[in-house]
Design a protein around this motif. Structure first.
Motif, mmCIF file in Angstrom:
data_model
loop_
_atom_site.group_PDB
_atom_site.id
_atom_site.type_symbol
_atom_site.label_atom_id
_atom_site.label_comp_id
_atom_site.label_asym_id
_atom_site.label_seq_id
_atom_site.Cartn_x
_atom_site.Cartn_y
_atom_site.Cartn_z
ATOM 1 N N SER A 81 10.615 28.761 21.216
ATOM 2 C CA SER A 81 11.837 28.054 20.847
ATOM 3 C C SER A 81 11.722 27.680 19.376
ATOM 4 N N LYS A 82 12.653 26.877 18.896
ATOM 5 C CA LYS A 82 12.545 26.447 17.496
ATOM 6 C C LYS A 82 11.326 25.544 17.278
ATOM 7 N N ALA A 83 10.727 25.056 18.347
ATOM 8 C CA ALA A 83 9.515 24.242 18.238
ATOM 9 C C ALA A 83 8.261 25.097 18.029
ATOM 10 N N TYR A 84 8.376 26.417 18.194
ATOM 11 C CA TYR A 84 7.223 27.321 18.060
ATOM 12 C C TYR A 84 6.526 27.157 16.711
ATOM 13 N N VAL A 85 7.283 26.882 15.679
ATOM 14 C CA VAL A 85 6.717 26.730 14.328
ATOM 15 C C VAL A 85 5.709 25.575 14.265
ATOM 16 N N PHE A 86 5.830 24.617 15.175
ATOM 17 C CA PHE A 86 4.903 23.487 15.179
ATOM 18 C C PHE A 86 3.500 23.884 15.624
ATOM 19 N N LEU A 87 3.350 25.101 16.143
ATOM 20 C CA LEU A 87 2.001 25.571 16.458
ATOM 21 C C LEU A 87 1.153 25.675 15.192
ATOM 22 N N ILE A 88 1.803 25.875 14.059
ATOM 23 C CA ILE A 88 1.054 25.895 12.799
ATOM 24 C C ILE A 88 0.348 24.553 12.609
ATOM 25 N N GLY A 89 1.041 23.464 12.894
ATOM 26 C CA GLY A 89 0.416 22.135 12.811
ATOM 27 C C GLY A 89 -0.692 21.962 13.833
ATOM 28 N N SER A 90 -0.473 22.482 15.039
ATOM 29 C CA SER A 90 -1.514 22.404 16.081
ATOM 30 C C SER A 90 -2.770 23.128 15.644
ATOM 31 N N TYR A 91 -2.591 24.362 15.183
ATOM 32 C CA TYR A 91 -3.755 25.144 14.771
ATOM 33 C C TYR A 91 -4.362 24.593 13.481
ATOM 34 N N GLY A 92 -3.523 24.028 12.626
ATOM 35 C CA GLY A 92 -4.033 23.380 11.418
ATOM 36 C C GLY A 92 -4.912 22.183 11.754
ATOM 37 N N ALA A 93 -4.512 21.412 12.767
ATOM 38 C CA ALA A 93 -5.327 20.265 13.195
ATOM 39 C C ALA A 93 -6.687 20.733 13.695
ATOM 40 N N ALA A 117 -16.722 14.911 19.548
ATOM 41 C CA ALA A 117 -15.648 13.929 19.355
ATOM 42 C C ALA A 117 -14.553 14.497 18.463
ATOM 43 N N ALA A 118 -14.945 15.207 17.405
ATOM 44 C CA ALA A 118 -13.954 15.827 16.518
ATOM 45 C C ALA A 118 -13.138 16.874 17.265
ATOM 46 N N LEU A 119 -13.770 17.607 18.164
ATOM 47 C CA LEU A 119 -13.056 18.599 18.970
ATOM 48 C C LEU A 119 -12.042 17.917 19.883
ATOM 49 N N VAL A 120 -12.429 16.805 20.492
ATOM 50 C CA VAL A 120 -11.503 16.052 21.361
ATOM 51 C C VAL A 120 -10.326 15.514 20.544
ATOM 52 N N VAL A 121 -10.613 14.902 19.401
ATOM 53 C CA VAL A 121 -9.544 14.335 18.565
ATOM 54 C C VAL A 121 -8.626 15.439 18.041
ATOM 55 N N SER A 122 -9.202 16.525 17.547
ATOM 56 C CA SER A 122 -8.393 17.640 17.029
ATOM 57 C C SER A 122 -7.510 18.232 18.113
ATOM 58 N N THR A 123 -8.073 18.402 19.301
ATOM 59 C CA THR A 123 -7.302 18.965 20.412
ATOM 60 C C THR A 123 -6.183 18.019 20.821
ATOM 61 N N SER A 124 -6.447 16.737 20.786
ATOM 62 C CA SER A 124 -5.418 15.749 21.133
ATOM 63 C C SER A 124 -4.276 15.765 20.118
ATOM 64 N N ILE A 125 -4.611 15.853 18.849
ATOM 65 C CA ILE A 125 -3.579 15.942 17.812
ATOM 66 C C ILE A 125 -2.790 17.247 17.963
ATOM 67 N N ALA A 126 -3.507 18.344 18.223
ATOM 68 C CA ALA A 126 -2.847 19.634 18.428
ATOM 69 C C ALA A 126 -1.888 19.563 19.613
ATOM 70 N N PHE A 127 -2.290 18.878 20.666
ATOM 71 C CA PHE A 127 -1.423 18.731 21.833
ATOM 72 C C PHE A 127 -0.159 17.964 21.477
ATOM 73 N N LEU A 128 -0.306 16.898 20.723
ATOM 74 C CA LEU A 128 0.875 16.124 20.332
ATOM 75 C C LEU A 128 1.840 16.974 19.510
ATOM 76 N N PHE A 129 1.307 17.799 18.608
ATOM 77 C CA PHE A 129 2.161 18.709 17.840
ATOM 78 C C PHE A 129 2.877 19.693 18.763
ATOM 79 N N SER A 130 2.116 20.410 19.568
ATOM 80 C CA SER A 130 2.710 21.504 20.344
ATOM 81 C C SER A 130 3.544 20.993 21.515
ATOM 82 N N ASN A 131 2.990 20.108 22.308
ATOM 83 C CA ASN A 131 3.695 19.628 23.474
ATOM 84 C C ASN A 131 4.857 18.717 23.090
#
Length: 191
Positions: A81-93, A117-131
């Protein structure tokens, strides 16, 4: 570092790109397919390989795989969808989380815990971007509410996090074991 050095083919790059090609077709996996490893791949590429060209290359690979999966393999386009572009932020995190972990050069229990811990935090931020972007911007939930978002958060966050942690820990463990074996071999040969 020169452009030629940045674009040099590295075994780690090839391995991570192959893993993405093998797993990207299903987010959470099926009985016949592994879950998507893309988040862990971006984290580990940021940690071990770096280089903005590689980040762009991995983004292009992800987009190409998604395109082929949808147009040639019959995978649903529901998530595009138009939200697909936010995956760039997810992967950037994920990339930046991995890159941040480079400062923990000496492997110890403490640095392994910091990387975890950095992996958990990064994944959580990525989730907020994508989801979050998908829920609020995709148009799939026109009558969305905060309560419904939290229900979906609770449903999708655990597998999103656990799949990424599983890939991250397993791959990191394998690479660490291989490095230790190679270092032991080099030490034996030097004697």
């Amino acid at each position: 570092m020169s452009l030629n050095q940045s674009l040099a083919v590295k075994p780690g790059t090839v391995a991570l790109m192959a893993l993405m090609a093998a797993t990207r077709f299903h987010h959470f996996g099926t009985p016949f397919a592994l879950p998507d490893a893309s988040l862990a791949i971006f984290f580990l590429a940021g940690l071990w390989l770096g280089g903005r060209y590689l980040f762009v290359l991995l983004l292009a690979e992800a987009g190409l795989i998604d395109y082929l999966a949808i147009t040639k393999l019959g995978v649903s386009d529901f998530c595009v969808s138009k939200a697909y572009v936010f995956l760039i932020g997810s992967y950037g995190a994920m990339w930046l989380g991995g890159k941040w972990c480079r400062k923990f050069a000496v492997l110890s229990v403490a640095t392994a815990a910091q990387r975890f811990a950095a992996l958990v935090v990064s994944t959580s931020i990525a989730f907020l971007f994508s989801n979050g972007s998908f829920y609020w911007l995709s148009g799939r939930y026109p009558n969305g509410s905060l309560a419904q978002y939290f229900e979906r958060f609770a449903m999708y966050y655990p597998p999103y996090l656990s799949n990424t942690l599983l890939y991250g820990v397993v791959i990191f463990g394998l690479v660490s074991a291989i490095k230790a074996l190679l270092a032991a071999k080099a030490t034996r040969e030097a004697i």
